[in-house]
Scaffold this motif. Structure first.
Motif, PDB file in Angstrom:
ATOM      1  N   PRO A  53      53.762 -57.179 -33.546  1.00 16.76           N
ATOM      2  CA  PRO A  53      52.417 -56.999 -34.117  1.00 16.76           C
ATOM      3  C   PRO A  53      52.451 -56.904 -35.639  1.00 16.76           C
ATOM      4  O   PRO A  53      53.284 -56.192 -36.218  1.00 16.76           O
ATOM      5  CB  PRO A  53      51.947 -55.682 -33.485  1.00 16.76           C
ATOM      6  CG  PRO A  53      52.713 -55.590 -32.202  1.00 16.76           C
ATOM      7  CD  PRO A  53      54.051 -56.198 -32.487  1.00 16.76           C
ATOM      8  N   ALA A  54      51.562 -57.631 -36.307  1.00 12.29           N
ATOM      9  CA  ALA A  54      51.544 -57.694 -37.769  1.00 12.29           C
ATOM     10  C   ALA A  54      51.273 -56.336 -38.396  1.00 12.29           C
ATOM     11  O   ALA A  54      51.693 -56.075 -39.523  1.00 12.29           O
ATOM     12  CB  ALA A  54      50.494 -58.705 -38.228  1.00 12.29           C
ATOM     13  N   ALA A  55      50.567 -55.460 -37.674  1.00  3.46           N
ATOM     14  CA  ALA A  55      50.269 -54.132 -38.232  1.00  3.46           C
ATOM     15  C   ALA A  55      51.536 -53.293 -38.382  1.00  3.46           C
ATOM     16  O   ALA A  55      51.583 -52.373 -39.193  1.00  3.46           O
ATOM     17  CB  ALA A  55      49.267 -53.403 -37.333  1.00  3.46           C
ATOM     18  N   VAL A  56      52.561 -53.621 -37.583  1.00  3.66           N
ATOM     19  CA  VAL A  56      53.815 -52.861 -37.631  1.00  3.66           C
ATOM     20  C   VAL A  56      54.744 -53.430 -38.688  1.00  3.66           C
ATOM     21  O   VAL A  56      55.341 -52.712 -39.487  1.00  3.66           O
ATOM     22  CB  VAL A  56      54.505 -52.881 -36.254  1.00  3.66           C
ATOM     23  CG1 VAL A  56      55.855 -52.177 -36.306  1.00  3.66           C
ATOM     24  CG2 VAL A  56      53.599 -52.236 -35.212  1.00  3.66           C
ATOM     25  N   LEU A  57      54.892 -54.745 -38.711  1.00  4.07           N
ATOM     26  CA  LEU A  57      55.833 -55.387 -39.623  1.00  4.07           C
ATOM     27  C   LEU A  57      55.226 -56.675 -40.162  1.00  4.07           C
ATOM     28  O   LEU A  57      55.500 -57.762 -39.658  1.00  4.07           O
ATOM     29  CB  LEU A  57      57.152 -55.688 -38.896  1.00  4.07           C
ATOM     30  CG  LEU A  57      58.307 -56.211 -39.749  1.00  4.07           C
ATOM     31  CD1 LEU A  57      58.732 -55.170 -40.770  1.00  4.07           C
ATOM     32  CD2 LEU A  57      59.480 -56.590 -38.863  1.00  4.07           C
ATOM     33  N   PRO A  58      54.385 -56.580 -41.194  1.00  2.00           N
ATOM     34  CA  PRO A  58      53.793 -57.794 -41.768  1.00  2.00           C
ATOM     35  C   PRO A  58      54.831 -58.583 -42.563  1.00  2.00           C
ATOM     36  O   PRO A  58      55.357 -58.081 -43.557  1.00  2.00           O
ATOM     37  CB  PRO A  58      52.689 -57.244 -42.686  1.00  2.00           C
ATOM     38  CG  PRO A  58      53.104 -55.849 -42.999  1.00  2.00           C
ATOM     39  CD  PRO A  58      53.888 -55.352 -41.837  1.00  2.00           C
ATOM     40  N   PRO A  59      55.178 -59.803 -42.138  1.00  2.00           N
ATOM     41  CA  PRO A  59      56.232 -60.558 -42.821  1.00  2.00           C
ATOM     42  C   PRO A  59      55.691 -61.283 -44.048  1.00  2.00           C
ATOM     43  O   PRO A  59      54.516 -61.679 -44.079  1.00  2.00           O
ATOM     44  CB  PRO A  59      56.677 -61.564 -41.760  1.00  2.00           C
ATOM     45  CG  PRO A  59      55.431 -61.811 -40.979  1.00  2.00           C
ATOM     46  CD  PRO A  59      54.653 -60.522 -40.968  1.00  2.00           C
ATOM     47  N   PRO A  60      56.503 -61.493 -45.068  1.00  2.58           N
ATOM     48  CA  PRO A  60      56.092 -62.333 -46.187  1.00  2.58           C
ATOM     49  C   PRO A  60      55.965 -63.792 -45.743  1.00  2.58           C
ATOM     50  O   PRO A  60      56.553 -64.198 -44.730  1.00  2.58           O
ATOM     51  CB  PRO A  60      57.219 -62.151 -47.207  1.00  2.58           C
ATOM     52  CG  PRO A  60      58.395 -61.713 -46.399  1.00  2.58           C
ATOM     53  CD  PRO A  60      57.843 -60.922 -45.240  1.00  2.58           C
ATOM     54  N   ARG A  61      55.217 -64.575 -46.498  1.00  2.00           N
ATOM     55  CA  ARG A  61      54.951 -65.954 -46.098  1.00  2.00           C
ATOM     56  C   ARG A  61      56.230 -66.796 -45.993  1.00  2.00           C
ATOM     57  O   ARG A  61      56.317 -67.694 -45.154  1.00  2.00           O
ATOM     58  CB  ARG A  61      53.983 -66.590 -47.103  1.00  2.00           C
ATOM     59  CG  ARG A  61      53.376 -67.908 -46.626  1.00  2.00           C
ATOM     60  CD  ARG A  61      52.418 -68.442 -47.676  1.00  2.00           C
ATOM     61  NE  ARG A  61      51.324 -67.526 -47.897  1.00  2.00           N
ATOM     62  CZ  ARG A  61      50.214 -67.501 -47.164  1.00  2.00           C
ATOM     63  NH1 ARG A  61      50.081 -68.335 -46.154  1.00  2.00           N
ATOM     64  NH2 ARG A  61      49.253 -66.643 -47.427  1.00  2.00           N
ATOM     65  N   TRP A  62      57.234 -66.500 -46.838  1.00  2.00           N
ATOM     66  CA  TRP A  62      58.441 -67.328 -46.827  1.00  2.00           C
ATOM     67  C   TRP A  62      59.209 -67.222 -45.523  1.00  2.00           C
ATOM     68  O   TRP A  62      60.009 -68.114 -45.184  1.00  2.00           O
ATOM     69  CB  TRP A  62      59.359 -66.963 -48.002  1.00  2.00           C
ATOM     70  CG  TRP A  62      59.861 -65.549 -48.003  1.00  2.00           C
ATOM     71  CD1 TRP A  62      59.344 -64.493 -48.678  1.00  2.00           C
ATOM     72  CD2 TRP A  62      61.005 -65.045 -47.288  1.00  2.00           C
ATOM     73  NE1 TRP A  62      60.071 -63.353 -48.441  1.00  2.00           N
ATOM     74  CE2 TRP A  62      61.105 -63.663 -47.597  1.00  2.00           C
ATOM     75  CE3 TRP A  62      61.943 -65.618 -46.435  1.00  2.00           C
ATOM     76  CZ2 TRP A  62      62.096 -62.851 -47.060  1.00  2.00           C
ATOM     77  CZ3 TRP A  62      62.947 -64.811 -45.905  1.00  2.00           C
ATOM     78  CH2 TRP A  62      63.014 -63.450 -46.213  1.00  2.00           C
ATOM     79  N   VAL A  63      58.996 -66.140 -44.766  1.00  2.00           N
ATOM     80  CA  VAL A  63      59.674 -65.997 -43.475  1.00  2.00           C
ATOM     81  C   VAL A  63      59.340 -67.157 -42.553  1.00  2.00           C
ATOM     82  O   VAL A  63      60.204 -67.696 -41.850  1.00  2.00           O
ATOM     83  CB  VAL A  63      59.307 -64.655 -42.818  1.00  2.00           C
ATOM     84  CG1 VAL A  63      59.754 -64.616 -41.362  1.00  2.00           C
ATOM     85  CG2 VAL A  63      59.934 -63.501 -43.590  1.00  2.00           C
ATOM     86  N   TRP A  64      58.071 -67.590 -42.561  1.00  4.28           N
ATOM     87  CA  TRP A  64      57.658 -68.678 -41.671  1.00  4.28           C
ATOM     88  C   TRP A  64      58.232 -70.012 -42.126  1.00  4.28           C
ATOM     89  O   TRP A  64      58.481 -70.901 -41.305  1.00  4.28           O
ATOM     90  CB  TRP A  64      56.140 -68.734 -41.576  1.00  4.28           C
ATOM     91  CG  TRP A  64      55.584 -67.431 -41.118  1.00  4.28           C
ATOM     92  CD1 TRP A  64      54.685 -66.639 -41.762  1.00  4.28           C
ATOM     93  CD2 TRP A  64      55.913 -66.736 -39.906  1.00  4.28           C
ATOM     94  NE1 TRP A  64      54.438 -65.502 -41.042  1.00  4.28           N
ATOM     95  CE2 TRP A  64      55.176 -65.534 -39.899  1.00  4.28           C
ATOM     96  CE3 TRP A  64      56.771 -67.013 -38.839  1.00  4.28           C
ATOM     97  CZ2 TRP A  64      55.268 -64.615 -38.849  1.00  4.28           C
ATOM     98  CZ3 TRP A  64      56.872 -66.095 -37.799  1.00  4.28           C
ATOM     99  CH2 TRP A  64      56.119 -64.911 -37.814  1.00  4.28           C
ATOM    100  N   THR A  65      58.449 -70.165 -43.438  1.00  2.00           N
ATOM    101  CA  THR A  65      59.110 -71.374 -43.929  1.00  2.00           C
ATOM    102  C   THR A  65      60.547 -71.430 -43.415  1.00  2.00           C
ATOM    103  O   THR A  65      61.038 -72.489 -42.997  1.00  2.00           O
ATOM    104  CB  THR A  65      59.093 -71.397 -45.466  1.00  2.00           C
ATOM    105  OG1 THR A  65      57.748 -71.303 -45.926  1.00  2.00           O
ATOM    106  CG2 THR A  65      59.715 -72.684 -45.996  1.00  2.00           C
ATOM    107  N   VAL A  66      61.238 -70.272 -43.439  1.00  2.00           N
ATOM    108  CA  VAL A  66      62.595 -70.209 -42.900  1.00  2.00           C
ATOM    109  C   VAL A  66      62.581 -70.510 -41.402  1.00  2.00           C
ATOM    110  O   VAL A  66      63.434 -71.241 -40.884  1.00  2.00           O
ATOM    111  CB  VAL A  66      63.221 -68.827 -43.183  1.00  2.00           C
ATOM    112  CG1 VAL A  66      64.560 -68.688 -42.466  1.00  2.00           C
ATOM    113  CG2 VAL A  66      63.382 -68.614 -44.687  1.00  2.00           C
TER     114      VAL A  66
END
Length: 209
Positions: A53-66
């Motif tokens: 869940p994003a409320a627990v651990l919001p990832p930075p945008r670059w994570v999705w690029t990786v």
């Protein structure tokens, strides 16, 4: 009844359990079980992280690029392997699953704030719809294969059942392995259950795109 975070954590648990069993299958003595186990473990753990869940651990945008780069490399590897005769049976479905992961990672990277998990991300409706239809059909088909066989519909006289979707049910001869009675990493019905679980998880995640 419960908030979206609860559903997200249940999805994480399902994907982690699936990925863990796929790791166990990598040690199987049956070649058909080992062929896709490593890639399926990667998908299981990848979906588990994506479902947090994003409320627990919001990832930075670059994570999705990786993410997109990792699964893009896995897609290329799958294409190369699928050219071998022994890998063709399950290769198309496996490649589609990896490309779906690349698509979801790209959609989440394009969404405002890099939303993920239970948050709505930006994706192409036609692509999402086509994937939803495919995975709904796959879940129904795989679930049907896990239903108990009617009496008298077991293996043939030689004890052999045909290979389907890259799994072996029963083999005969001196080195025979029974899908229902061998070691945990050799059990065909558990391999099918893992693929069914990943199909259901993919459906749930695609609904958020």
């Amino acid at each position: 009844m419960h908030g979206p975070a609860t559903a997200g954590w249940l999805l994480v648990a399902l994907c982690v359990a699936t990925g863990g069993y796929c790791l166990l299958r990598m040690r199987s003595g049956v070649d058909e079980q080992r062929r896709w186990a490593g890639s399926e473990a990667l998908m299981g753990f990848g979906m588990a992280v994506m479902a947090v869940p994003a409320a627990v651990l919001p990832p930075p945008r670059w994570v999705w690029t990786v993410y997109a780069a990792v699964f893009g490399g896995a897609a290329l590897y799958t294409v190369l392997r699928s050219r071998l005769p022994a890998y063709r049976a399950h290769g198309t479905h496996h490649l589609l699953g990896i490309l779906a992961m690349v698509y979801m990672a790209g959609a989440m990277a394009a969404a405002p704030g890099g939303a993920h998990g239970t948050h709505t991300a930006g994706g192409a409706p036609l692509v999402t719809g086509a994937l939803l239809i495919y995975y709904a059909a796959y879940v129904l088909r795989t679930g049907g294969r896990l239903l108990p066989l009617p009496a008298g519909a077991g293996p043939g006289a030689d004890g052999t059942v045909a290979v389907a979707d890259g799994t072996v049910t029963v083999t005969s001869g001196a080195g025979a392995t029974a899908g229902a009675g061998g070691r945990w990493g050799d059990r065909t019905e558990l391999a099918l259950a893992c693929r069914l679980s990943m199909g259901i998880a993919m459906l749930a995640m695609l609904l958020t795109i």
